[in-house]
Design a protein around this motif. Structure first.
Motif, mmCIF file in Angstrom:
data_model
loop_
_atom_site.group_PDB
_atom_site.id
_atom_site.type_symbol
_atom_site.label_atom_id
_atom_site.label_comp_id
_atom_site.label_asym_id
_atom_site.label_seq_id
_atom_site.Cartn_x
_atom_site.Cartn_y
_atom_site.Cartn_z
ATOM 1 N N GLU A 79 69.874 5.878 37.573
ATOM 2 C CA GLU A 79 71.309 6.154 37.715
ATOM 3 C C GLU A 79 71.646 7.612 37.396
ATOM 4 O O GLU A 79 72.581 8.176 37.966
ATOM 5 C CB GLU A 79 72.126 5.235 36.809
ATOM 6 N N LEU A 80 70.888 8.231 36.492
ATOM 7 C CA LEU A 80 71.174 9.624 36.132
ATOM 8 C C LEU A 80 70.978 10.565 37.313
ATOM 9 O O LEU A 80 71.543 11.658 37.335
ATOM 10 C CB LEU A 80 70.305 10.072 34.957
ATOM 11 N N GLY A 81 70.220 10.131 38.295
ATOM 12 C CA GLY A 81 69.984 10.955 39.472
ATOM 13 C C GLY A 81 71.242 11.238 40.278
ATOM 14 O O GLY A 81 71.267 12.176 41.088
ATOM 15 N N ARG A 82 72.290 10.483 40.052
ATOM 16 C CA ARG A 82 73.529 10.728 40.817
ATOM 17 C C ARG A 82 74.375 11.852 40.227
ATOM 18 O O ARG A 82 75.375 12.252 40.813
ATOM 19 C CB ARG A 82 74.335 9.439 40.930
ATOM 20 N N PHE A 83 73.986 12.353 39.051
ATOM 21 C CA PHE A 83 74.722 13.442 38.409
ATOM 22 C C PHE A 83 73.981 14.758 38.630
ATOM 23 O O PHE A 83 72.752 14.798 38.599
ATOM 24 C CB PHE A 83 74.886 13.164 36.910
ATOM 25 N N ASP A 84 74.732 15.832 38.839
ATOM 26 C CA ASP A 84 74.134 17.103 39.256
ATOM 27 C C ASP A 84 73.649 18.002 38.129
ATOM 28 O O ASP A 84 72.628 18.664 38.266
ATOM 29 C CB ASP A 84 75.130 17.892 40.119
ATOM 30 N N ARG A 89 74.922 14.704 33.431
ATOM 31 C CA ARG A 89 73.969 13.627 33.153
ATOM 32 C C ARG A 89 74.153 13.091 31.737
ATOM 33 O O ARG A 89 74.133 11.877 31.518
ATOM 34 C CB ARG A 89 72.528 14.106 33.380
ATOM 35 N N LEU A 90 74.331 13.994 30.781
ATOM 36 C CA LEU A 90 74.504 13.569 29.390
ATOM 37 C C LEU A 90 75.750 12.700 29.234
ATOM 38 O O LEU A 90 75.699 11.613 28.660
ATOM 39 C CB LEU A 90 74.577 14.792 28.478
ATOM 40 N N LEU A 91 76.865 13.170 29.768
ATOM 41 C CA LEU A 91 78.100 12.384 29.689
ATOM 42 C C LEU A 91 78.036 11.166 30.607
ATOM 43 O O LEU A 91 78.638 10.123 30.329
ATOM 44 C CB LEU A 91 79.303 13.261 30.032
ATOM 45 N N GLY A 92 77.266 11.293 31.683
ATOM 46 C CA GLY A 92 77.105 10.180 32.620
ATOM 47 C C GLY A 92 76.439 8.966 32.006
ATOM 48 O O GLY A 92 76.597 7.845 32.494
ATOM 49 N N ILE A 93 75.678 9.170 30.932
ATOM 50 C CA ILE A 93 75.077 8.023 30.232
ATOM 51 C C ILE A 93 76.170 7.039 29.837
ATOM 52 O O ILE A 93 75.997 5.824 29.934
ATOM 53 C CB ILE A 93 74.273 8.502 29.005
ATOM 54 N N PHE A 94 77.318 7.550 29.426
ATOM 55 C CA PHE A 94 78.420 6.666 29.013
ATOM 56 C C PHE A 94 79.054 5.975 30.220
ATOM 57 O O PHE A 94 79.556 4.854 30.103
ATOM 58 C CB PHE A 94 79.449 7.448 28.196
ATOM 59 N N ASP A 95 79.033 6.615 31.383
ATOM 60 C CA ASP A 95 79.496 5.951 32.603
ATOM 61 C C ASP A 95 78.573 4.782 32.951
ATOM 62 O O ASP A 95 79.021 3.710 33.362
ATOM 63 C CB ASP A 95 79.536 6.933 33.774
ATOM 64 N N ILE A 96 77.276 4.999 32.764
ATOM 65 C CA ILE A 96 76.294 3.941 33.024
ATOM 66 C C ILE A 96 76.485 2.800 32.025
ATOM 67 O O ILE A 96 76.459 1.621 32.397
ATOM 68 C CB ILE A 96 74.855 4.509 32.963
ATOM 69 N N LEU A 138 66.231 11.198 24.873
ATOM 70 C CA LEU A 138 66.919 11.452 26.140
ATOM 71 C C LEU A 138 68.162 12.306 25.925
ATOM 72 O O LEU A 138 68.350 13.334 26.588
ATOM 73 C CB LEU A 138 67.294 10.125 26.814
ATOM 74 N N VAL A 139 69.026 11.907 24.985
ATOM 75 C CA VAL A 139 70.273 12.656 24.804
ATOM 76 C C VAL A 139 70.013 14.029 24.198
ATOM 77 O O VAL A 139 70.700 14.993 24.533
ATOM 78 C CB VAL A 139 71.338 11.862 23.993
ATOM 79 N N THR A 140 68.999 14.143 23.344
ATOM 80 C CA THR A 140 68.674 15.445 22.751
ATOM 81 C C THR A 140 68.130 16.399 23.808
ATOM 82 O O THR A 140 68.509 17.582 23.860
ATOM 83 C CB THR A 140 67.667 15.279 21.599
ATOM 84 N N ASP A 141 67.249 15.891 24.669
ATOM 85 C CA ASP A 141 66.708 16.730 25.750
ATOM 86 C C ASP A 141 67.814 17.202 26.692
ATOM 87 O O ASP A 141 67.852 18.368 27.096
ATOM 88 C CB ASP A 141 65.636 15.973 26.542
ATOM 89 N N ALA A 178 83.097 2.370 26.015
ATOM 90 C CA ALA A 178 82.189 3.382 26.579
ATOM 91 C C ALA A 178 82.941 4.657 26.932
ATOM 92 O O ALA A 178 82.430 5.765 26.738
ATOM 93 C CB ALA A 178 81.487 2.826 27.817
ATOM 94 N N PHE A 179 84.170 4.529 27.431
ATOM 95 C CA PHE A 179 84.953 5.708 27.805
ATOM 96 C C PHE A 179 85.490 6.433 26.570
ATOM 97 O O PHE A 179 85.602 7.659 26.553
ATOM 98 C CB PHE A 179 86.070 5.324 28.765
ATOM 99 N N THR A 180 85.815 5.669 25.523
ATOM 100 C CA THR A 180 86.233 6.290 24.262
ATOM 101 C C THR A 180 85.074 7.104 23.689
ATOM 102 O O THR A 180 85.251 8.247 23.247
ATOM 103 C CB THR A 180 86.682 5.213 23.256
ATOM 104 N N ALA A 181 83.877 6.519 23.724
ATOM 105 C CA ALA A 181 82.685 7.222 23.240
ATOM 106 C C ALA A 181 82.390 8.442 24.105
ATOM 107 O O ALA A 181 81.983 9.495 23.601
ATOM 108 C CB ALA A 181 81.496 6.276 23.218
ATOM 109 N N ARG A 182 82.625 8.334 25.407
ATOM 110 C CA ARG A 182 82.392 9.463 26.316
ATOM 111 C C ARG A 182 83.324 10.631 25.972
ATOM 112 O O ARG A 182 82.908 11.790 25.968
ATOM 113 C CB ARG A 182 82.616 9.026 27.768
ATOM 114 N N ALA A 183 84.594 10.317 25.686
ATOM 115 C CA ALA A 183 85.553 11.371 25.325
ATOM 116 C C ALA A 183 85.118 12.068 24.040
ATOM 117 O O ALA A 183 85.182 13.299 23.928
ATOM 118 C CB ALA A 183 86.951 10.778 25.168
#
Length: 198
Positions: A79-84, A89-96, A138-141, A178-183
C-alpha cells in the motif's frame, strides 16, 4: 493488523487447515479463550494431530502470529507504493491503518491481543516485540528519509501514535482514531523538520 479472512479448506494439508482454523478463532475470540479442542474441530482434525504437527498451543499461536506479521507487512509495504514521497509514505501509514479499522472484520491488533497475559520474555511476548521492532524500524527509516534532525526520536514518537491509534480503536471502536493519530504525527514530523532546518 489485518482483517479476518475465512479461507477455503478443500485441498489443504492438515497443518494448513489447523492454521486457518487457529487464525480465524484466535483473531476473533482471542488466544487466551480459544482451546485446542475447538481449533481441531473447526479444522476437521484431531487434537492428537494438532499436537503432532505443532507440539503445543503456544507453538500454534506463534505460527499464527508469524503468518499475521507476514500478511500485515506485505499489505502495508504494498500500500505504501501509492504514496510518492517519504513524508507521504510515513503519514500514509495512518491512512492504511484507517482502512484496517474500517474493515468489517477488523478486531484489533492481533499482537496486542495475543500478548495479553503473556509473561515478559515469553515466546509470544517476543513475537509481539518482533512486530513492534518492524513497525519502529519502518517509521524511523521513513522519518530519516524526510530529513528530520533526529529520526530515532521522531520514529519513537510516531510509533507511539501508531500504538495509541490501535489502543483507542480497541477501546472505542472509533475508526477516526487513525486520523487523529495522523494529525499528531504530522505535527511531530513538522517539528522534527524545523529542528533540522535551524
Amino acid at each position: 493488523m489485518i482483517e479476518e479472512v475465512r479461507m477455503p479448506t478443500k485441498g489443504k494439508t492438515t497443518r494448513e487447515r489447523l492454521l486457518t482454523a487457529a487464525d480465524e478463532l484466535f483473531y476473533t475470540q482471542g488466544v487466551q479463550s480459544v482451546g485446542v479442542d475447538l481449533i481441531a474441530k473447526r479444522a476437521g482434525s484431531s487434537k492428537k494431530s494438532l499436537y503432532a504437527i505443532f507440539g503445543s498451543k503456544e507453538a500454534l499461536v506463534l505460527s499464527y502470529l508469524e503468518a499475521r506479521q507476514d500478511a500485515i507487512q506485505k499489505r502495508i509495504m504494498g500500500e505504501l507504493g501509492r504514496f510518492d514521497t517519504p513524508r507521504e509514505r510515513l503519514l500514509g501509514i495512518f491512512d492504511i491503518v484507517a482502512e484496517f479499522f474500517n474493515g468489517p472484520a477488523y478486531h484489533g491488533c492481533p499482537f496486542q491481543s495475543a500478548s495479553v497475559g503473556s509473561a515478559i520474555g515469553s515466546p509470544i511476548d517476543l513475537a509481539h516485540a518482533k512486530y513492534r521492532t518492524w513497525v519502529r524500524t519502518l517509521v524511523t527509516d521513513l522519518a530519516a528519509q524526510t530529513g528530520v534532525s533526529d529520526p530515532e526520536k521522531v520514529g519513537r514518537e510516531i510509533h507511539l501514535l501508531y500504538d495509541a491509534a490501535n489502543v483507542a480503536f480497541n477501546a472505542d471502536r472509533d475508526p477516526s482514531a487513525a486520523f487523529t493519530a495522523r494529525a499528531a504525527a504530522t505535527a511531530v514530523l513538522d517539528h522534527g523538520k524545523q529542528s533540522a532546518d535551524n
